[in-house]
Motif scaffolding. Structure first.
Motif, PDB file in Angstrom:
ATOM      1  N   ALA A  12       4.507   1.573   2.619  1.00 30.22           N
ATOM      2  CA  ALA A  12       3.188   0.985   2.377  1.00 30.22           C
ATOM      3  C   ALA A  12       3.332  -0.494   2.047  1.00 30.22           C
ATOM      4  N   LEU A  13       4.372  -0.805   1.297  1.00 29.38           N
ATOM      5  CA  LEU A  13       4.618  -2.212   0.961  1.00 29.38           C
ATOM      6  C   LEU A  13       4.921  -3.002   2.222  1.00 29.38           C
ATOM      7  N   LYS A  14       5.764  -2.410   3.065  1.00 30.95           N
ATOM      8  CA  LYS A  14       6.117  -3.081   4.318  1.00 30.95           C
ATOM      9  C   LYS A  14       4.889  -3.318   5.180  1.00 30.95           C
ATOM     10  N   ASN A  62      -4.719  -2.994  -1.947  1.00 29.64           N
ATOM     11  CA  ASN A  62      -4.236  -2.932  -0.564  1.00 29.64           C
ATOM     12  C   ASN A  62      -3.211  -1.817  -0.371  1.00 29.64           C
ATOM     13  N   LEU A  63      -2.363  -1.711  -1.368  1.00 30.43           N
ATOM     14  CA  LEU A  63      -1.318  -0.685  -1.326  1.00 30.43           C
ATOM     15  C   LEU A  63      -1.952   0.708  -1.373  1.00 30.43           C
ATOM     16  N   ALA A  64      -2.916   0.846  -2.240  1.00 30.15           N
ATOM     17  CA  ALA A  64      -3.593   2.126  -2.421  1.00 30.15           C
ATOM     18  C   ALA A  64      -4.288   2.539  -1.125  1.00 30.15           C
ATOM     19  N   LYS A  65      -4.877   1.573  -0.466  1.00 35.67           N
ATOM     20  CA  LYS A  65      -5.571   1.857   0.787  1.00 35.67           C
ATOM     21  C   LYS A  65      -4.595   2.454   1.792  1.00 35.67           C
ATOM     22  N   GLU A  66      -3.416   1.850   1.844  1.00 32.19           N
ATOM     23  CA  GLU A  66      -2.365   2.310   2.743  1.00 32.19           C
ATOM     24  C   GLU A  66      -1.890   3.722   2.368  1.00 32.19           C
ATOM     25  N   LEU A  67      -1.692   3.932   1.073  1.00 33.46           N
ATOM     26  CA  LEU A  67      -1.165   5.210   0.590  1.00 33.46           C
ATOM     27  C   LEU A  67      -2.155   6.348   0.760  1.00 33.46           C
ATOM     28  N   GLY A  88      -3.331  -2.988 -12.546  1.00 32.58           N
ATOM     29  CA  GLY A  88      -2.761  -2.791 -11.217  1.00 32.58           C
ATOM     30  C   GLY A  88      -1.838  -1.589 -11.136  1.00 32.58           C
ATOM     31  N   PHE A  89      -2.088  -0.601 -11.998  1.00 37.37           N
ATOM     32  CA  PHE A  89      -1.334   0.643 -11.907  1.00 37.37           C
ATOM     33  C   PHE A  89      -1.869   1.420 -10.721  1.00 37.37           C
ATOM     34  N   ILE A  90      -0.954   2.053  -9.985  1.00 42.67           N
ATOM     35  CA  ILE A  90      -1.417   2.915  -8.903  1.00 42.67           C
ATOM     36  C   ILE A  90      -1.090   4.356  -9.298  1.00 42.67           C
TER      37      ILE A  90
END
Length: 564
Positions: free
Chosen positions: A14-16, A60-65, A80-82
């Motif tokens: 997701a980061l990538k 953004n990361l959450a959207k991906e995950l 910014g905790f996920i």
RNA sequence: GCGCUAGUGGCUCAAUUGGAUAGAGCAUCAGACUUCGGAUCUGACGGUUAGAGGUUCGAGUCCUCUCUAGCGUACCA
């Protein structure tokens, strides 16, 4: 299964996808139930590095995950905790895989050769409480490493050499005592010999000469010496057997074994200019310490640092160990620090060999003083074990339902189990306050609570008969969390493995058992009104729980009981 | 003297290694039972994490100092 590393990979992709590359992604278990199952806290650190808004990165990361079906919920909280919650279906699909004799735990991809040095009692004396912690902590980590696939070599570095034996030999010669004496007598002889040593210069000299004769290989002296060792070892073996510790004679490699190598070690260290002479002794000095380690005395004798260096060399170069764990009392921290440093300087071990001092604290009584007998003597390990078993008999509830034989067995498992569990369940690095009542308590994080949980589940399973092993359907939140706990055994063991910390396993056990009790309280299994599907799922959960308890307890060297 | 380690509710211990409102058990108090084994479960009470500064988005955790305790400090292991 390794849930965390799976999640690490998912977060990493997701980061990538967001164009961020980092070295190591670390997903942790959630600190609170409300936050879900796992959390990723890296967004804050990333924001700092990239000089952006952490909340934005997290979004953004959450959207991906969120697109991944492994999660049922992905949310961003606070700065910014996920927070990640696993989908039931993922757990359901994997639960059946835990019903084997490894509780679903796979072996490490890259096993290594590990030497675990533990127990190491002194010969010619009975084992006492001072040996307990090393013996059971060492055995647990050896079991754990082995279970995860490492090639473990147990080493019992017994104290079978040195002045004490010269003394003993001298005393036997002087008093004309029978060599076939029992160990308890031997110990008495040792005390008397020590007294003679302290009061008589002549006797002391004789003792020292005996040491020289011993080191020189004099047949008569050696014969007497090996008789002492044989008797002491037989006693130690009895203790190991009753403690359910896997040490045997094949693991013994005592100080005497290294004797022939010591002069070469000293020579080598001198050649390498690591050791030098000071006040007649050969020493190694360190920048950060005023105290050197001494590898050869002014009179030519060698010391335990010399033996330890020879042992490192042997373990790394001959045995091929990549990790060497010394399960020794915390008081020797400085000694090991210096010995390890020297071993690296002398290239007995290179930098990719991990030399670890697995330090542990002292065993204290309730008032915080060293654990002693009422009269102030050392408590013999045999006495401690016997008392533990004896007290366990008094704690068993349905004692009258068992035959004497069964009762003996149960008392043994419970007594020894409690003795070990109460020690292993606290962080080894702190001092351990020993308390009989707490140890054999029925409540809290104790061996008995775990034994009870296991026996109780076993009772349900027996009553239920054959269980259809089909994929379960998890009901409420408790069932979901219980399934997750069972599945996270592997993550737990890996953590305990990295840090060589047995209490990580017992904490897990306690969480697992309490979670089961809660689940069981609310969700009936065999009662009327439970649908067939629910019944089957819950039975599988129960079976998986029992299996995880059994496997974990076995790792710390504790047996389970089908009935208690 | 120097060094090492520690200090978390009354007691015994945790805290995912710098993460959100510091969690458990014991003890105390209050609940749940014609028990799928109640050796169970549900609540409540209880904390300035020894103290004082500092580092930063964020400290029980890292740094400095102080206090307290234990241990180690040259020919035992």
């Amino acid at each position: 299964m390794q849930i965390k590393s799976k999640l690490n990979n998912i977060v990493n992709s997701a980061l990538k996808a967001n164009g961020i590359e980092i070295e190591e992604v670390v997903v942790n278990e959630a600190t609170k139930v409300e936050f879900g199952d796992y959390q990723y806290n890296g967004a804050m650190a990333l924001a700092k590095k990239l000089k952006t808004n952490p909340r934005e990165i997290a979004q953004n990361l959450a959207k991906e995950l969120d697109g991944n079906s492994i999660f049922s919920k992905v949310e961003v909280a606070g700065p910014g905790f996920i927070n990640l919650t696993l989908d039931k279906e993922f757990l359901e699909q994997n639960l059946l895989n835990t019903l084997n004799n490894r509780a679903g735990v796979s072996k490490l991809n890259n096993p290594i050769k590990v030497v675990v040095d533990y127990s190491s009692p002194n010969m010619a004396k009975q084992m006492h409480v001072g040996h307990l912690r090393s013996t059971i902590i060492g055995d647990t980590i050896a079991n754990l490493f082995e279970f995860l696939g490492d090639d473990v070599i147990r080493q019992n570095h017994i104290g079978d050499w040195g002045t004490q034996f010269g003394m003993l030999v001298a005393y036997f010669e002087e008093s004309g005592a029978n060599v076939d004496a029992k160990l308890s007598d031997l110990e008495q002889f040792y005390k008397e010999a020590k007294q003679r040593f302290d009061e008589s210069e002549e006797f002391a000299n004789k003792s020292r000469q005996n040491v020289v004769r011993l080191q020189g290989g004099d047949a008569e002296t050696l014969k007497l010496w090996s008789t002492f060792i044989e008797k002491s070892l037989a006693h130690a073996q009895d203790i190991y057997n009753s403690l359910n510790v896997k040490l045997d004679s094949s693991h013994v490699r005592g100080e005497s074994w290294y004797n022939s190598q010591l002069s070469n070690i000293v020579k080598d260290l001198e050649t390498k200019e690591i050791a030098k002479e000071s006040q007649g002794a050969k020493c190694i000095f360190f920048e950060d310490s005023e105290n050197p380690i001494i590898i050869q005395k002014a009179d030519g004798g060698y010391l335990y640092a010399t033996t330890d260096l020879a042992a490192i060399k042997f373990r790394v170069q001959e045995l091929g160990a990549k990790r060497v764990c010394y399960v020794v009392d915390a008081r020797q921290a400085e000694h090991f620090k210096q010995v390890f440093q020297t071993a690296k300087d002398a290239e007995y071990a290179n930098n990719d060999t991990k030399l670890e001092h697995i330090a542990f604290g002292m065993m204290l009584d309730k008032s915080g003083r060293p654990f002693k007998t009422r009269s102030g003597g050392t408590v013999k390990l045999k006495e401690l074990i016997d008392e533990a078993v004896d007290r366990a008999k008094g704690v068993i509830n349905r004692a009258n339902e068992y035959s004497n034989e069964e009762l003996e067995h149960i008392a043994k498992v419970v007594g020894i189990g409690s003795l070990k569990y109460s020690d292993l369940s606290i962080n080894r690095q702190s001092n351990y306050i020993f308390d009989w009542d707490k140890m054999l308590s029925l409540d809290g994080n104790t061996a008995l609570y775990m034994q009870y949980a296991y026996a109780r589940i076993n009772s349900i399973l027996t009553k239920a008969g054959d269980i259809a092993e089909t994929e379960p359907t998890l009901g409420d939140e408790l069932e979901r969390r219980l399934a997750l706990k069972v599945l996270s055994l592997e993550d737990t063991l890996i953590k305990a493995y990295k840090e060589a910390m047995p209490h990580i396993i017992t904490s897990y056990l306690y969480e697992l058992a309490t979670l089961f009790m809660k689940f069981y309280e609310q969700n009936p299994i065999l009662k009327d009104g439970v649908s067939q599907e629910q019944k089957e799922s819950r039975l599988i959960l129960a079976k998986a729980t029992a299996n995880a308890i059994k496997v974990s307890l076995n790792l710390i060297g504790i047996e389970v009981l089908e009935r208690i």
